[in-house]
Design a protein around this motif. Structure first.
Motif, PDB file in Angstrom:
ATOM      1  N   ILE A  55     -21.988  -3.781  -0.570  1.00 18.79           N
ATOM      2  CA  ILE A  55     -22.545  -2.998  -1.672  1.00 18.79           C
ATOM      3  C   ILE A  55     -24.063  -3.099  -1.635  1.00 18.79           C
ATOM      4  N   GLU A  56     -24.704  -1.960  -1.668  1.00 21.82           N
ATOM      5  CA  GLU A  56     -26.158  -1.894  -1.615  1.00 21.82           C
ATOM      6  C   GLU A  56     -26.644  -0.859  -2.620  1.00 21.82           C
ATOM      7  N   ASP A  57     -27.533  -1.261  -3.515  1.00 19.26           N
ATOM      8  CA  ASP A  57     -28.064  -0.355  -4.542  1.00 19.26           C
ATOM      9  C   ASP A  57     -26.950   0.366  -5.293  1.00 19.26           C
ATOM     10  N   ILE A  94     -20.485   0.731   0.710  1.00 15.03           N
ATOM     11  CA  ILE A  94     -20.673   1.263   2.050  1.00 15.03           C
ATOM     12  C   ILE A  94     -19.608   0.711   2.987  1.00 15.03           C
ATOM     13  N   PHE A  95     -18.994   1.615   3.742  1.00 15.99           N
ATOM     14  CA  PHE A  95     -17.986   1.245   4.731  1.00 15.99           C
ATOM     15  C   PHE A  95     -18.584   1.511   6.107  1.00 15.99           C
ATOM     16  N   GLU A  96     -18.906   0.447   6.813  1.00 18.93           N
ATOM     17  CA  GLU A  96     -19.610   0.534   8.088  1.00 18.93           C
ATOM     18  C   GLU A  96     -18.617   0.572   9.251  1.00 18.93           C
ATOM     19  N   PRO A  97     -18.695   1.598  10.091  1.00 22.58           N
ATOM     20  CA  PRO A  97     -17.779   1.692  11.237  1.00 22.58           C
ATOM     21  C   PRO A  97     -17.997   0.556  12.219  1.00 22.58           C
ATOM     22  N   PHE A 125     -20.227   6.339   2.161  1.00 26.00           N
ATOM     23  CA  PHE A 125     -20.953   5.818   1.005  1.00 26.00           C
ATOM     24  C   PHE A 125     -20.250   6.316  -0.257  1.00 26.00           C
ATOM     25  N   ILE A 126     -19.905   5.402  -1.147  1.00 23.76           N
ATOM     26  CA  ILE A 126     -19.317   5.792  -2.434  1.00 23.76           C
ATOM     27  C   ILE A 126     -20.196   5.227  -3.553  1.00 23.76           C
ATOM     28  N   ILE A 152     -29.860   8.854   0.783  1.00 23.43           N
ATOM     29  CA  ILE A 152     -30.528   9.467   1.927  1.00 23.43           C
ATOM     30  C   ILE A 152     -31.961   8.968   2.077  1.00 23.43           C
ATOM     31  N   GLN A 153     -32.687   8.905   0.975  1.00 22.49           N
ATOM     32  CA  GLN A 153     -34.091   8.502   1.020  1.00 22.49           C
ATOM     33  C   GLN A 153     -34.268   7.054   1.447  1.00 22.49           C
ATOM     34  N   ASN A 154     -33.285   6.215   1.113  1.00 24.36           N
ATOM     35  CA  ASN A 154     -33.407   4.792   1.422  1.00 24.36           C
ATOM     36  C   ASN A 154     -32.757   4.406   2.752  1.00 24.36           C
TER      37      ASN A 154
END
Length: 242
Positions: A48-50, A54-57, A93-94, A113-115
């Motif tokens: 979890i970020e901000d 996030i689910f990273e492949p 990203f959820i 997107i910006q980060n």
């Protein structure tokens, strides 16, 4: 003056009570993740970020997908779908939404997107109200996305995507009785001519997530696992199609 003071205090108190009851109502009517989804949330590739899950492949990334949850459905309920997509090289990203309502933060995608420094194409979409919210956000300005994906969702009269340079995939389920099929058909006129539509036979509205049965939904004739498998296959083909 005493009367005014008492009136003011009464109004503040009633406002507090109404807000409390509103929050209580939303909590009691919010769908929570099933055990399968909770299990997927504990995988090592999930972080979890901000305030975004996030689910990273684990293999080469082919695209990024920002997913907006359905109305009053906790975002973790889509962990099974997100994990299946990440297994196919799609980073998911959820974003966590206020009161689990994506409509309250339409532009959540902007911070993601910006980060980020990811070079792969970005896609956006969501389930039900989440998909509608994504369409509203996209219709307001130049889109940074390669495509939009609706799962049992559609936009509104104010979210015209017809002239947007964007790919569209719309997946529905045959036994979905939460879905407004009449509005769905009408909204097709506001999408690009090359939009892709697919209906999953025997599926229902809740089958796009793992949060139990949904009030007013039709009875599924296939398992959630099968509905997810078909959904993922369609999304992967859509993203990988040039």
């Amino acid at each position: 003056m005493k009367w005014l003071k008492k009136t003011f205090i009464t109004v503040i108190f009633l406002g507090f009570i109404m807000s409390f009851l509103g929050i209580l109502y939303l909590n009691f009517n919010t769908y929570s993740p099933m055990i399968q989804a909770a299990y997927e949330m504990n995988r090592e590739n999930v972080y979890i970020e901000d305030n975004t899950i996030i689910f990273e492949p684990s293999k080469n990334v082919v695209a990024n997908f920002i997913f907006y949850q359905g109305g009053l459905v906790k975002p973790e309920s889509y962990a099974v779908l997100a994990q299946m997509l990440s297994d196919e090289g799609i980073r998911v990203f959820i974003p966590r939404m206020p009161f689990n309502l994506a409509i309250l933060n339409q532009n959540a995608y902007k911070d993601i997107i910006q980060n980020s420094s990811y070079m792969e194409d970005f896609y956006i979409g969501g389930h039900s109200l989440g998909g509608a919210t994504a369409a509203i956000a996209l219709s307001k300005e130049a889109t940074p996305f390669k495509g939009v994906i609706f799962l049992a969702g559609y936009g509104t009269d104010d979210s015209n995507l017809r002239n947007k340079d964007i790919k569209v995939l719309s997946i529905t389920a045959e036994n979905d009785e939460v879905f407004n099929w009449e509005r769905y058909e009408a909204y097709k006129d506001l999408l690009p001519n090359d939009s892709m539509f697919y209906t999953i036979g025997g599926g229902n509205h809740a089958g796009f997530g793992f949060y139990g049965e949904q009030k007013g939904d039709g009875i599924a004739e296939i398992t959630r696992e099968i509905q997810h498998k078909i959904t993922v296959e369609r999304i992967v083909d859509f993203i990988k199609e040039k």
